[in-house]
Design an enzyme around this catalytic site. Structure first.
Site, short mmCIF file in Angstrom:
data_model
loop_
_atom_site.label_atom_id
_atom_site.label_comp_id
_atom_site.label_asym_id
_atom_site.label_seq_id
_atom_site.Cartn_x
_atom_site.Cartn_y
_atom_site.Cartn_z
N CYS A 1 12.24 34.86 -33.76
CA CYS A 1 11.79 36.00 -34.56
C CYS A 1 12.43 36.00 -35.96
CB CYS A 1 12.07 37.31 -33.84
SG CYS A 1 13.77 37.48 -33.23
N1 LIG Z 1 13.14 40.27 -28.11
C1 LIG Z 1 12.71 39.68 -29.20
O1 LIG Z 1 12.68 40.27 -30.28
C2 LIG Z 1 12.23 38.26 -29.15
C3 LIG Z 1 11.48 37.78 -30.23
C4 LIG Z 1 11.03 36.45 -30.21
C5 LIG Z 1 11.31 35.65 -29.13
N2 LIG Z 1 12.04 36.16 -28.09
C6 LIG Z 1 12.29 35.27 -26.95
O2 LIG Z 1 11.36 35.63 -25.93
C7 LIG Z 1 11.97 35.47 -24.66
C8 LIG Z 1 11.92 36.81 -23.93
O3 LIG Z 1 12.65 37.77 -24.70
P1 LIG Z 1 12.70 39.30 -24.29
O4 LIG Z 1 13.38 40.00 -25.40
O5 LIG Z 1 11.36 39.75 -23.84
O6 LIG Z 1 13.68 39.22 -23.04
P2 LIG Z 1 13.92 40.29 -21.89
O7 LIG Z 1 13.50 41.64 -22.38
O8 LIG Z 1 15.32 40.12 -21.46
O9 LIG Z 1 12.92 39.83 -20.77
C9 LIG Z 1 12.95 38.55 -20.18
C10 LIG Z 1 12.32 38.63 -18.81
O10 LIG Z 1 12.34 37.32 -18.25
C11 LIG Z 1 12.44 37.43 -16.83
N3 LIG Z 1 13.21 36.31 -16.32
C12 LIG Z 1 12.68 35.23 -15.68
N4 LIG Z 1 13.61 34.35 -15.37
C13 LIG Z 1 14.78 34.85 -15.80
C14 LIG Z 1 16.10 34.38 -15.74
N5 LIG Z 1 16.40 33.20 -15.20
N6 LIG Z 1 17.06 35.16 -16.25
C15 LIG Z 1 16.78 36.35 -16.80
N7 LIG Z 1 15.51 36.84 -16.89
C16 LIG Z 1 14.53 36.10 -16.39
C17 LIG Z 1 13.06 38.78 -16.55
O11 LIG Z 1 12.17 39.44 -15.72
P3 LIG Z 1 12.32 39.50 -14.13
O12 LIG Z 1 13.78 39.61 -13.82
O13 LIG Z 1 11.53 40.70 -13.73
O14 LIG Z 1 11.70 38.24 -13.65
C18 LIG Z 1 13.11 39.52 -17.87
O15 LIG Z 1 12.49 40.79 -17.80
C19 LIG Z 1 13.38 34.97 -24.90
O16 LIG Z 1 13.41 33.58 -24.81
C20 LIG Z 1 13.67 35.40 -26.33
O17 LIG Z 1 14.59 34.58 -26.98
C21 LIG Z 1 12.48 37.44 -28.07
#
Ligand SMILES: NC(=O)c1ccc[n+]([C@@H]2O[C@H](COP(=O)([O-])OP(=O)(O)OC[C@H]3O[C@@H](n4cnc5c(N)ncnc54)[C@H](OP(=O)(O)O)[C@@H]3O)[C@@H](O)[C@H]2O)c1
Length: 363
Positions: free
Chosen positions: A151
């Site tokens: 991001c």
């Molecule tokens: N947040 C941002 O602004 C943003 C922007 C660009 C890119 N990203 C990238 O997009 C990805 C997701 O980000 P996010 O902010 O949506 O993260 P998040 O809110 O922490 O959600 C990630 C989800 O992945 C699932 N998951 C599956 N395998 C996992 C594991 N081994 N450990 C932990 N969680 C696991 C979890 O759901 P369950 O436990 O229900 O399976 C969790 O809800 C990341 O790689 C991040 O770097 C994030």
């Protein structure tokens, strides 16, 4: 490709997964969404803004079994997950778009150095396209495996792309990137420092020893500039849930003939002006009318105006005393910084109108 796509979302319980489902629900060419999560919680209870959507979580294993029915699978998971499963979906005929970091480096050694683990699918790296639509549209059209950018990186790339290959930029100077992200940028894992009571009146600098997005940004800037580019990269969380406010400083060799109007023309030439150019990258070019040192806040982008939208607003000015170009770039980390760009990439992969599902303005 069917008339309406069947879409899988792995990690749909998280912040970017929720945002992706919200946007996909408004996409006219998406017929079926299968959100996958490990939790057994009902989808609409987890994501109460999507009450009435009728979506239900399935397991990632179920997506794996049904891979053949899926046109595209998005990974909204922490680094390490997508590289375990992407090969299976690709073999079964689905396209894959990873919002995480697993496919952002062409070289497994760099991935190991930055993320601290061995890459699980190095054989897939040669086919990856790095997905900034405004910088790689044609390559994305022909891709099956897309690495959605970080991001901060997309905000920074859009900010400096019009300048970085220019002879006038001092190649010996660091490009300064100073950015503040909302707390959703940290994902939904609970941390006491990020609780509302802790962060509401605070700023939380982090990873000042070297943020993971810095090598990713330097790699992409080197591709654009055709030379090594080194970045001074500083990040913090601010007391708001979503949005990135980023300022870039680019040192020129000398400043003859440079001023704000010249720079604005350069940016508008690169991204187009209004409806004739890039739909989602808009240059704020309101003229200054006040005298020297007048505080004209509205001639620069403001972050609140892009929240909820897929827009990136750019502003530019020139510090003549130091020959430094200053660029302001604002976007919603969950939309243009994640789910919105991922949908733009999907639209390119399937030859849809690039703005389908993403045309709404900021909140
Ligand atoms: N947040 C941002 O602004 C943003 C922007 C660009 C890119 N990203 C990238 O997009 C990805 C997701 O980000 P996010 O902010 O949506 O993260 P998040 O809110 O922490 O959600 C990630 C989800 O992945 C699932 N998951 C599956 N395998 C996992 C594991 N081994 N450990 C932990 N969680 C696991 C979890 O759901 P369950 O436990 O229900 O399976 C969790 O809800 C990341 O790689 C991040 O770097 C994030």
């Amino acid at each position: 490709v069917r008339d309406e796509l069947s879409v899988g979302v792995v990690g749909a319980s998280g912040f970017t997964g929720r945002e992706l489902c919200r946007l996909l629900l408004g996409h006219r060419r998406v017929g079926r969404i299968l959100p996958a999560a490990r939790s057994a919680e009902p989808f609409e209870r987890r994501h109460r803004n999507l009450l009435g959507s009728g979506l239900q979580f399935v397991s990632a294993e179920r997506l794996v079994e049904q891979a053949r029915e899926l046109d595209v699978v998005f990974f909204c998971t922490p680094a390490g997950e997508a590289m375990r499963l992407a090969g299976h979906f690709l073999d079964e005929g689905s396209a894959v778009i990873d919002l995480g970091a697993d496919f952002r480096f062409p070289d497994p050694a760099t991935y190991r150095a930055v993320y601290g683990v061995e890459h699980a699918a190095p054989h897939l790296l040669a086919q990856v396209v790095y997905g900034v639509p405004e910088l790689a549209r044609d390559a994305i059209r022909g891709a099956r495996l897309v690495a959605n950018p970080g991001c901060y990186v997309i905000a920074a790339l859009l900010a400096v792309a019009p300048l970085i290959g220019d002879d006038g930029v001092d190649p010996g100077a660091l490009v300064g990137i100073h950015a503040v992200n909302g707390t959703t940028g940290a994902g939904n894992t609970s941390r006491p420092e990020l609780h509302h009571a802790a962060v509401a009146n605070d700023m939380l600098p982090y990873s000042l020893e070297g943020h993971r997005h810095c090598p990713e940004l330097e790699l992409q800037l080197a591709r654009l500039a055709g030379r090594t580019v080194r970045v001074d990269f500083n990040t913090a969380h601010g007391p708001f849930a979503r949005g990135i406010y980023l300022q870039a400083s680019v040192q020129l060799r000398r400043g003859d003939g440079v001023n704000r109007d010249v720079l604005l023309d350069r940016y508008k030439e690169r991204y187009g002006a209004g409806h004739r150019g890039e739909h989602f990258v808009l240059v704020v070019d309101f003229p200054k009318t006040g005298g020297c040192n007048a505080k004209e806040y509205d001639v620069y982008p403001d972050m609140a105006s892009v929240l909820g939208s897929n827009f990136c607003h750019l502003g530019v000015d020139y510090d003549a005393a130091h020959a430094v170009v200053r660029v302001v770039s604002v976007l919603d980390n969950l939309v243009k910084g994640a789910a919105g760009t991922a949908i733009q990439n999907m639209n390119l992969l399937f030859s849809f109108d690039e703005s389908e599902g993403l045309r709404h303005y900021g909140l």
